[in-house]
Design an enzyme around this catalytic site. Sequence first.
Site, PDB file in Angstrom:
ATOM      1  NE  ARG A 331      -3.285  -0.052   2.524  1.00  0.00           N
ATOM      2  CZ  ARG A 331      -4.106   0.444   4.363  1.00  0.00           C
ATOM      3  NH1 ARG A 331      -3.967  -1.442   5.461  1.00  0.00           N
ATOM      4  NH2 ARG A 331      -4.840   1.052   4.512  1.00  0.00           N
ATOM      5  CE  LYS A 349      -1.631   2.275   6.821  1.00  0.00           C
ATOM      6  NZ  LYS A 349      -1.278   3.557   7.987  1.00  0.00           N
ATOM      7  CG  HIS A 361       3.962 -17.600   4.823  1.00  0.00           C
ATOM      8  ND1 HIS A 361       5.090 -18.366   3.869  1.00  0.00           N
ATOM      9  CD2 HIS A 361       4.444 -17.537   5.693  1.00  0.00           C
ATOM     10  CE1 HIS A 361       5.550 -19.388   4.453  1.00  0.00           C
ATOM     11  NE2 HIS A 361       5.474 -18.773   6.375  1.00  0.00           N
ATOM     12  CG  ASN A 384      -1.597  -0.813  12.138  1.00  0.00           C
ATOM     13  OD1 ASN A 384      -2.301  -1.472  12.206  1.00  0.00           O
ATOM     14  ND2 ASN A 384      -1.649   0.273  11.251  1.00  0.00           N
TER      15      ASN A 384
END
Length: 454
Positions: A331, A349, A361, A384
Site C-alpha cells: 500500500r 502499509k 506469508h 497498529n
Amino acid sequence: MNKCAIILAAGQGTRIKSKLPKVLHKACGKEMVNHVIDAMRNAEIEDVNVIIGKGAELVKERTTSRNVSYSLQAEQLGTGHAVKCAKDFLEGKTGVVAIFTGDAPLIKPETVKNLVDTHINEKNSATLLTSVIENPTGYGRIVRNGESVEKIVEHKDCNEQEIKIQEVNAGMYCFDIESLLTSLEQLSNDNAQGEYYLTDVIEILKKENKKVGAMITDFEETLGVNSRAELAKVESIMRNRINRTHLDNGVTIIDPLNTYIEPEVVIGKDTIIYPGNVIEGKTVIGEDCILYPNSRINNSTIGNGVEIQSSVILDSKIGDETTVGPFAYVRPESNIGEHVRIGDFVEIKKSTIGNNTKVSHLTYIGDAEVGERCNFGCGTVVVNYDGKKKHKTIIGDDSFIGCNTNLVSPVEVKDNTYIAAGSTITKEVPEGSLAIARAKQQNIEGWVERKKLK
C-alpha cells in the site's frame, strides 16, 4: 516567431452519454484534453488557451496543473464561435496560433511542430492538417490548386469530381494571428444550423488572395472521440503505440494486446512483462525485472532485477533483487529494501522494510519501521490501530518474529531479538533477548473421557 495554441474543449459530447464533459474522459489514464495540452507543450508551444463551456469548472480543475489560460464559450454555436470566444487571448499577440480539438488525444507533438513549421516556412495565412483516407464519406474534401488549398467542400456539397477526392480536413489548423482575427470578424451564421464555422475562415482568406496551405498526416492521429466505442478504439491505438515504444526500447512484452501500460511509465531494458499486467501513472521499473501475470503497479518505483507475481503495488518503492507475491498488497508510502522477500498474502502499509528481510506469508505490517535481515513467521500482525488512531512499531535488525505473533503498537523490538510463536507483544523487547508472551500450556489428563461421560 511567437507561437500559441487554442484547444477546443467546450462541448458536452451528448453521444458519449455521460455526466462528465467529453474531453475529461481518459485515454490510458490521462484526460483526452490533457493529452492534447501535453502535445502542444512537447511541440514547444507554452502559451495554451483552452476553450471551456459545459462543465467549465471541472475542466479547469482537471487541467489547472498544466498552467493554461481559459476562454468561456457559454453557448456552443460552432467552431468559429469557439475561436471568437478566445479573442481576448489572441488580441495583442503576433505570430501564429495552432488550433486543435480537445477530443483528439492521438495527436503527436512532432505533428504539431511540423504543422507550425510548415506554416511558417511556407509563409501561409492558414495551414490545414489533412489526411488521405480510403473512404472519405462524410468528411470535408480538400480541393487543391497545385500545392495551395483552394477550398474545403463538405461531403453533401461535392460535385462528381470533388466526391472522388480522398484528402480530407482533419479540423486542426495553424493561422497567422492577424489574418485569423480579421477573418473572424467576417464570419456569418447564415446557414441551416445558425452556427459559425471555422472552415469558413478559409473561404474568407482565399477571397482576400491569402495563401492557404495544407500538411498531410496519418488519419489515425486525427481521430476524434464522440462515443464510448470511439474512445475504446482510440485507447486501443494508444496502448499499441505505447507498448510498441517499450518493445523498441528493449522491453519484452509477451502479449501486448493484454498488457496495459500508461504513457508516462518508464521501463528498463531486458525486463519481461507477462499478460494481464496493469502499469499506471508515473511508475518507473528498472532493468532485468520479471512481471509475472496479473499485477497492478501504480505510481511506484521498482528497482533492477525485481520479480513480481500477481500483486498490487501502490505509490511505493521496491528495491533491487526483491521478490513480491503472489497475492501481496503493498500500500502507499511503503519502502521495501533490496533482496527482500514479500510473499503470498502479505500486506504492507506505510512501512519501511530493511534489506534482506523476509516476510514470506500471511502477514500484516502497518505503520512500521523494520530493520535489515529480519524474518517474519506466518501469521504475524502489527496491531497498529487502537480504534482512534494509528501507532508506530519499530523492529530492529536481525530480529526473528515467530508465527502468529501480535505486535501491539506503539512498541519497539530491539536488534537481534527473538519472539516466540503465538506471543502478543505489548512492551519493548530488549536487544539480544527472547520474548515469550503467551499463557503457559496446561494438560488436563483424562478430560476427554470425563467429557464423554457427561
